[in-house]
Design a protein around this motif. Structure first.
Motif, PDB file in Angstrom:
ATOM      1  N   ASP A 153       2.253 -22.528   0.555  1.00 22.72           N
ATOM      2  CA  ASP A 153       1.556 -21.238   0.550  1.00 22.72           C
ATOM      3  C   ASP A 153       0.042 -21.455   0.419  1.00 22.72           C
ATOM      4  O   ASP A 153      -0.418 -22.248  -0.414  1.00 22.72           O
ATOM      5  N   ARG A 180       2.543 -15.686  -6.631  1.00 17.01           N
ATOM      6  CA  ARG A 180       2.869 -15.749  -5.213  1.00 17.01           C
ATOM      7  C   ARG A 180       4.377 -15.700  -4.983  1.00 17.01           C
ATOM      8  O   ARG A 180       4.851 -15.095  -4.030  1.00 17.01           O
ATOM      9  N   ALA A 222       5.352 -12.133  -5.337  1.00 17.83           N
ATOM     10  CA  ALA A 222       4.866 -11.317  -4.222  1.00 17.83           C
ATOM     11  C   ALA A 222       5.679 -11.532  -2.956  1.00 17.83           C
ATOM     12  O   ALA A 222       5.732 -10.653  -2.088  1.00 17.83           O
ATOM     13  N   ASP A 223       6.319 -12.688  -2.846  1.00 23.12           N
ATOM     14  CA  ASP A 223       7.089 -13.022  -1.644  1.00 23.12           C
ATOM     15  C   ASP A 223       8.439 -13.601  -2.080  1.00 23.12           C
ATOM     16  O   ASP A 223       8.632 -14.809  -2.117  1.00 23.12           O
ATOM     17  N   ARG A 236      11.423 -13.776  -0.804  1.00 24.82           N
ATOM     18  CA  ARG A 236      12.492 -14.032   0.171  1.00 24.82           C
ATOM     19  C   ARG A 236      13.197 -15.365  -0.046  1.00 24.82           C
ATOM     20  O   ARG A 236      14.375 -15.500   0.347  1.00 24.82           O
ATOM     21  N   ASN A 237      12.521 -16.353  -0.630  1.00 25.33           N
ATOM     22  CA  ASN A 237      13.151 -17.663  -0.812  1.00 25.33           C
ATOM     23  C   ASN A 237      13.916 -17.805  -2.122  1.00 25.33           C
ATOM     24  O   ASN A 237      14.502 -18.860  -2.374  1.00 25.33           O
ATOM     25  N   TYR A 260       7.534 -22.907  -1.854  1.00 26.76           N
ATOM     26  CA  TYR A 260       6.264 -22.188  -1.950  1.00 26.76           C
ATOM     27  C   TYR A 260       5.036 -23.088  -1.995  1.00 26.76           C
ATOM     28  O   TYR A 260       3.915 -22.592  -1.890  1.00 26.76           O
TER      29      TYR A 260
END
Length: 432
Positions: free
Chosen positions: A360, A323, A326-327, A329-330, A357
């Motif tokens: 999530d 995860r 996949a994301d 941005r942080n 995260y």
């Protein structure tokens, strides 16, 4: 905030006492903080939210100040800690979330932020206006920083007068690098000079007086400085008392102000104790406790795979890593490695970007499945002790079953205990 004022008065009278402040919005960290305060019989526990975590737009937690207050109070009640013993603070409150706007637009939003924090019952307010906005020079002049802080504190004072409750106490100043740990490798840090610390105090004092904030100035209890402690992705710069001797003595003539030390995460117990003795009486910790959270969760994942079997296990750890990838941005602005080195940073970096995260949905579902697996099929003590020996021993000593949540909370509690011991020498003497 009589408790904070009394603490500072005791410290200024010669007692080597302090208080630690937990900056986290994770429910297990908050539960561990409240449970530890209950078990240690602390008079008060200080929990803070930052302007990026919690604000009128929801921050990265999705919580406004009143939502965060209710969230913390509900957990305190759950563990049997009276909410009167929970002090709420706001950290780095100012224009930081909106620096892409003009200074006036960002400060208007910061004013709403301060008003909502105080209205929600937060009474320790760190007014931090040190960051440059879109139309500002870099760095900001000290005078500008102080004027903007005074503007926000006027709002805080007016809000407290309107809603009632205890008067606010204030912290001024900031630290470099930005909160949450350095983004790149750190060289040796420069300790704040006594002259710089006193200049910050004097600039704020003069402007507060000119703006009719003399009553508020008497409740300025702390100034943020750099005592020479920090961490980056892979290493910690430990406190070296010899380098802070002159800074430590700089507040001798200030009757109601101590130092607030940020980024004390990962310091040794000896270093934390010495920081308090050297007048850094407010110790902030954030990534240090969420790092402990991640340690415990990874340990439970290992226990689950070994006890339940890989075919029936939740795959929690792998889900979390996937995860994050996949994301990105942080973490993409902070981690620049690739391959196995990136996998290492995603999991083990001291800056602990993984903490963003945990909410999530897929990660939360995998965690719930892991907890359910280990609750329905309790692992033997020998296996728990292999991966979480300290937490296992703490629960056995308390005659509590080693449930997944309790193991996590006990592991985080060990980190909190180092702060309690550093800040409460009178409790240590009484127990000796």
């Amino acid at each position: 905030m009589k408790a904070m004022i009394d603490l500072v008065a005791r410290h200024k009278s010669g007692q080597a006492c302090g208080i630690y402040s937990v900056c986290s919005a994770h429910p297990l960290v908050i539960e561990a903080t409240c449970a530890h305060a209950r078990d240690a019989d602390l008079d008060v526990v200080l929990i803070e939210a930052t302007c990026n975590q919690v604000n009128q737009d929801g921050g990265y937690t999705g919580m406004t100040p009143d939502m965060f207050r209710d969230f913390v109070h509900d957990i305190a009640r759950k563990v049997g800690l009276p909410v009167e013993r929970v002090l709420l603070g706001g950290d780095h409150l100012g224009p930081n979330p909106w620096t892409g706007l003009s200074a006036e637009e960002a400060m208007a939003k910061a004013g709403v932020l301060i008003e909502q924090y105080v209205a929600a019952g937060f009474r320790k307010i760190h007014a931090d206006c040190s960051m440059s906005c879109a139309d500002d020079p870099t760095p900001l002049p000290e005078d500008t920083i102080a004027r903007r802080a005074a503007r926000l504190i006027k709002i805080a004072e007016a809000t407290q007068a309107r809603v009632g409750g205890e008067p606010c106490v204030y912290v001024i100043g900031t630290e470099v690098p930005v909160p949450g740990g350095a983004a790149e490798d750190l060289p040796e840090l420069e300790v704040t000079t006594p002259e710089a610390a006193l200049a910050t105090i004097e600039a704020h004092r003069v402007i507060f007086a000119a703006d009719g904030l003399s009553d508020a100035w008497a409740r300025v209890i702390g100034v943020v400085v750099q005592p020479g402690v920090e961490f980056d992705h892979h290493k910690v710069i430990d406190y070296q008392p010899a380098k802070a001797v002159e800074l430590s003595a700089a507040l001798d003539a200030q009757s109601h102000i101590v130092f607030e030390a940020h980024s004390t995460d990962y310091q040794t117990p000896k270093a934390l104790k010495t920081l308090v003795e050297d007048h850094f009486a407010i110790l902030k910790v954030g990534p240090g406790v969420t790092f402990a959270l991640r340690e415990a969760l990874w340990a439970l994942d290992a226990i689950e795979r070994e006890w339940i079997g890989a075919d029936r296990a939740s795959g929690f750890r792998q889900v979390a890593i996937e995860r994050m990838k996949a994301d990105p941005r942080n973490w993409s602005k902070y981690y620049h490695a690739t391959g196995a080195d990136l996998d290492f940073d995603l999991q083990y970096s001291l800056s602990d970007r993984i903490r963003y995260y945990w909410p999530d949905a897929e990660i939360a579902a995998a965690q719930a499945a892991m907890f359910a697996n280990l609750t329905d099929n309790p692992p033997p003590m020998a296996l728990v002790s292999q991966y979480l020996p300290g937490a296992n021993a703490a629960l056995r000593n308390s005659d509590l079953a080693a449930t997944p949540a309790r193991l996590v909370i006990a592991h985080i509690g060990a980190t909190l205990e180092t702060y309690r011991a550093a800040c409460n020498p009178e409790l240590e003497s009484a127990r000796a």
